[in-house]
Structure formats: structure tokens, C-alpha cells
Design a protein around this motif. Structure first.
Motif, PDB file in Angstrom:
ATOM      1  N   GLU A 185       1.008  -1.343  -0.043  1.00 18.91           N
ATOM      2  CA  GLU A 185       0.259  -0.164   0.222  1.00 18.91           C
ATOM      3  C   GLU A 185       0.887   1.022  -0.026  1.00 18.91           C
ATOM      4  N   LEU A 186       1.779   0.860   0.093  1.00 19.26           N
ATOM      5  CA  LEU A 186       2.891   2.490   0.584  1.00 19.26           C
ATOM      6  C   LEU A 186       3.598   2.288  -0.501  1.00 19.26           C
ATOM      7  N   LEU A 187       3.857   1.300  -1.511  1.00 20.43           N
ATOM      8  CA  LEU A 187       4.851   1.595  -2.832  1.00 20.43           C
ATOM      9  C   LEU A 187       4.288   1.485  -4.500  1.00 20.43           C
ATOM     10  N   PRO A 188       5.118   1.850  -5.112  1.00 16.93           N
ATOM     11  CA  PRO A 188       4.122   2.690  -6.273  1.00 16.93           C
ATOM     12  C   PRO A 188       3.220   1.075  -7.531  1.00 16.93           C
ATOM     13  N   SER A 189       2.862   1.169  -7.743  1.00 14.99           N
ATOM     14  CA  SER A 189       2.581  -0.595  -8.932  1.00 14.99           C
ATOM     15  C   SER A 189       3.354  -1.252  -8.815  1.00 14.99           C
ATOM     16  N   GLU A 190       4.306  -0.862  -9.234  1.00 14.98           N
ATOM     17  CA  GLU A 190       5.421  -1.240  -9.830  1.00 14.98           C
ATOM     18  C   GLU A 190       6.717  -1.154  -9.236  1.00 14.98           C
ATOM     19  N   PHE A 191       8.347  -1.660  -8.832  1.00  8.46           N
ATOM     20  CA  PHE A 191       8.401  -0.963  -7.977  1.00  8.46           C
ATOM     21  C   PHE A 191      10.436  -2.385  -8.220  1.00  8.46           C
ATOM     22  N   THR A 192      11.422  -2.119  -7.400  1.00  2.00           N
ATOM     23  CA  THR A 192      13.015  -2.739  -7.667  1.00  2.00           C
ATOM     24  C   THR A 192      12.334  -3.766  -6.440  1.00  2.00           C
ATOM     25  N   LEU A 193      12.680  -5.050  -6.426  1.00  5.74           N
ATOM     26  CA  LEU A 193      13.113  -5.783  -4.787  1.00  5.74           C
ATOM     27  C   LEU A 193      13.954  -4.803  -3.440  1.00  5.74           C
ATOM     28  N   THR A 194      14.662  -4.216  -4.479  1.00  6.39           N
ATOM     29  CA  THR A 194      15.420  -3.150  -3.490  1.00  6.39           C
ATOM     30  C   THR A 194      14.487  -2.248  -2.750  1.00  6.39           C
ATOM     31  N   ASP A 195      13.944  -0.975  -3.615  1.00  3.85           N
ATOM     32  CA  ASP A 195      12.417  -0.716  -2.959  1.00  3.85           C
ATOM     33  C   ASP A 195      12.232  -1.060  -1.950  1.00  3.85           C
ATOM     34  N   LEU A 196      11.134  -2.051  -2.620  1.00  3.83           N
ATOM     35  CA  LEU A 196      10.783  -3.347  -1.590  1.00  3.83           C
ATOM     36  C   LEU A 196      11.537  -3.851  -0.232  1.00  3.83           C
ATOM     37  N   GLN A 197      12.689  -3.774  -0.469  1.00  2.00           N
ATOM     38  CA  GLN A 197      13.669  -4.426   0.809  1.00  2.00           C
ATOM     39  C   GLN A 197      13.314  -2.759   1.532  1.00  2.00           C
ATOM     40  N   ARG A 198      13.635  -1.987   1.311  1.00  2.00           N
ATOM     41  CA  ARG A 198      14.006  -0.449   2.140  1.00  2.00           C
ATOM     42  C   ARG A 198      12.932  -0.076   2.789  1.00  2.00           C
ATOM     43  N   THR A 199      11.824   0.107   2.061  1.00  2.00           N
ATOM     44  CA  THR A 199      10.470   0.413   2.216  1.00  2.00           C
ATOM     45  C   THR A 199      10.444  -0.902   3.840  1.00  2.00           C
ATOM     46  N   VAL A 200      10.509  -2.087   3.825  1.00  7.19           N
ATOM     47  CA  VAL A 200      10.082  -2.321   5.178  1.00  7.19           C
ATOM     48  C   VAL A 200      11.139  -2.425   6.081  1.00  7.19           C
TER      49      VAL A 200
END
Length: 327
Positions: free
Chosen positions: A250-265
Motif C-alpha cells: 500500500e506504500l509502494l508504487p504499482s511497480e517497484f524493484t526488490l531494493t525498493d521493497l526491502q528499503r520500505t520494509v
């Protein structure tokens, strides 16, 4: 016979609205009114005639007052004490507030909040002891633990009814003397600091432990009323939700990299995560799928883009990321 003064009760809705940008979890704050210098969380009234449910009311006034579109929202708790309690002689309404955690994507909100003075602020400004992404925060050893140990060593006769002694709570909540740091205990830690009189809200509310101190340690920015307690509740809830619900998307754009996902978590949990272990966890959870496209905005080699795989919601009851930090 003593005449009783009947104080009216009003119900309001207080929103901990979380967004994410620039590798930081953000919380929407709004200025105080009636000369109140401290900022706090956005607050709006519940109109029982206009709004069929609390959540409908929440979304309506957030859209009206801030122009923000909320994604995920859930009710936290009803807050009616600490910083809100009525004093003898008060005749104004006593406000009980239903707290909400709400998420919004930065990309979904093309305009700034429309309330004068409202702004998104990094939530670690209010809870600096909760950010372990780089290292254990120095203020825990420097400012928090010495004061808590002194407080725990004092007489506990007034706390005899508690299941855990003061020293046990300090050890468990702050992960010392063999206990591990549990990132979900945000509210427990805040309540402990409040009870020990180490934060400004405790002094403002007249707690004896705070009034007895000449100087309070610099433990984050205070908020009006009990809003920092509401925010602590929201952060704790979101950190827990990461592990069994796919709310991070819900906080990420519809498309993202795995690095984006890790940094958000990492930013939400306040923990540094091992890159390869995290990616194995993502693969095992089948939470994402490749889009077939590449991102060139990584500052280095192009990275594959992914999206949330919604089918996982039908495949198992608790699809989340059960991450473990390296410390």
C-alpha cells in the motif's frame, strides 16, 4: 449533597496517516489550534448523521481537509485519557478519539496537504530510539537506560499489582541483559518512558516522576494531547502487520524493484535486513511477480521491476514478510 457537573462527551477521529518517500516512513502532522504550539496528528469530528461508519467519516474529512486519498485504513483503539482527562471545574466537552492507522502512497498525492502548516514528517523524529537501520541508537545507552535503571531501582510498592517488575520491563522492552529487541513493542517502550517521567508529555500531564526531574533527556519531539501515544500504537500495529498481511504494498508504487521493497520494509520495521535472506523470503512467499520491465532509475545497473501478486490473497490466510533483523 454535592452537585455533579455533567460534562458532554464528543467523539472525534484521529488519523495516523503514513506515507513513504526517500527511504523514510512519514507521518502527516497538523498544527495545533487555539494557541497550541505543538503539532499533532490530523483530527476531525465524527458526524453521526452524515457518516454511517467511523471509517467513512475518516476518509471524508481527510479528503476534505488535506486532499489526500487514503488506501488501507484500520481502527486502532479509542483514546480518552492521558492528556485529555477533565479537571474539576471543567465545563467544556471531553473528547474521546477513535484512532486510525491509514496508509497512502506518495505517488497518489500530487498536491501537498491543503491544511495550512500540515506536513509529512519522518516518524523517527518522534521515536529516535526505534530506528536501528544503521546501528543501535546511541541515545539508548547514553540517555534512556541509565535513567530507566535508576527509576527501576526505586521502591515499587505502588506498582506491586503489576505482573512484571520495573527492571523486568526495562530488560524485556529494550532488549538488554540477554533479552532481544522486539520491534513491535513500540507502545510498551513509549509507555515505560512516560511512566518513568522521561518524556515531555509526562511532565505536561503532571506525572510525579517527570516533575521530580530537573531536566528531561532529548527523547524525540513531543506532540499535543496523547497523539504520540496514538502514533506509537500505529507504528506497533504496522510493524506487526508486515509479518502477516501484505500492507507494505500500500506504500509502494504499482511497480517497484526488490531494493525498493526491502528499503520500505527496513524503514517501517526499523531493522537492517540481509539482502540475500530477504530476497529468499520474498521468493518463498510468492508475494511478487516480475513485470518484464527494467528500471533505469537505480543510479547503477538497471534493475528488474516487480508488482504485487494479488493471487496470494486467495492462496493462504496470512501472506506477509516474516522478516528478522541481523541484530
Amino acid at each position: 449533597m454535592i452537585d455533579k457537573v455533567l460534562i458532554p462527551i464528543e467523539i472525534g477521529l484521529t488519523a495516523a496517516i503514513v506515507s513513504f518517500d526517500g527511504n523514510e516512513p512519514l507521518i502527516l502532522t497538523a498544527p495545533g489550534g487555539d494557541g497550541e504550539k505543538l503539532a499533532g496528528l490530523p483530527f476531525g469530528p465524527f458526524d453521526a448523521v452524515t457518516h454511517r461508519t467511523f471509517e467513512i467519516g475518516l476518509r471524508a474529512w481527510v479528503q476534505e481537509q488535506t486532499g489526500l486519498r487514503l488506501g488501507y485504513a484500520e481502527q486502532l483503539y479509542t483514546f480518552g485519557d492521558r492528556g485529555r482527562h477533565a479537571q474539576r471545574g471543567d465545563t467544556d466537552a471531553h473528547v474521546a478519539s477513535v484512532g486510525y492507522l491509514a496508509l497512502t502512497r506518495a505517488a497518489d498525492n500530487t498536491s501537498k496537504p491543503q491544511v495550512a502548516g500540515a506536513t509529512f514528517e519522518p516518524w523517527y523524529r518522534y521515536f529516535p530510539w526505534e530506528d536501528w537501520r544503521e546501528e543501535r541508537p546511541a541515545l539508548i545507552e547514553k540517555d534512556i537506560l541509565p535513567a530507566l535503571r535508576d527509576w527501576a531501582a526505586q521502591s515499587e510498592t505502588s506498582n506491586a499489582e503489576r505482573a512484571l517488575a520495573r527492571g523486568d520491563r526495562v530488560r524485556l522492552y529494550f532488549g538488554i541483559d540477554g533479552a532481544h529487541w522486539d520491534e513491535e513493542r513500540v507502545l510498551d517502550r513509549y509507555e515505560l518512558l512516560y511512566e518513568a517521567g522521561l518524556i515531555e508529555e509526562s511532565r505536561r500531564d503532571g506525572r510525579p516522576a517527570a516533575l521530580a526531574r530537573d531536566v528531561l533527556p532529548p527523547l524525540g519531539i513531543a506532540m499535543r494531547f496523547d497523539h504520540r501515544r496514538i502514533l506509537a500504537t500505529a507504528i506497533a500495529r504496522l510493524r506487526a502487520k508486515l509479518k502477516y498481511r501484505p500492507v507494505v504494498f500500500e506504500l509502494l508504487p504499482s511497480e517497484f524493484t526488490l531494493t525498493d521493497l526491502q528499503r520500505t520494509v527496513e524503514a517501517i520495521s526499523g531493522r537492517h535486513l540481509h539482502k540475500q535472506n530477504f530476497r529468499r523470503l520474498v521468493d518463498a512467499g510468492a508475494l511478487v511477480e516480475p513485470t518484464g520491465e527494467m528500471s533505469t532509475q537505480t543510479g547503477g545497473r538497471p534493475a528488474a521491476l516487480f508488482r504485487f501478486r494479488r493471487e496470494v490473497l486467495q492462496e493462504r490466510p496470512a501472506p506477509g514478510l516474516r522478516v528478522r533483523g541481523r541484530r
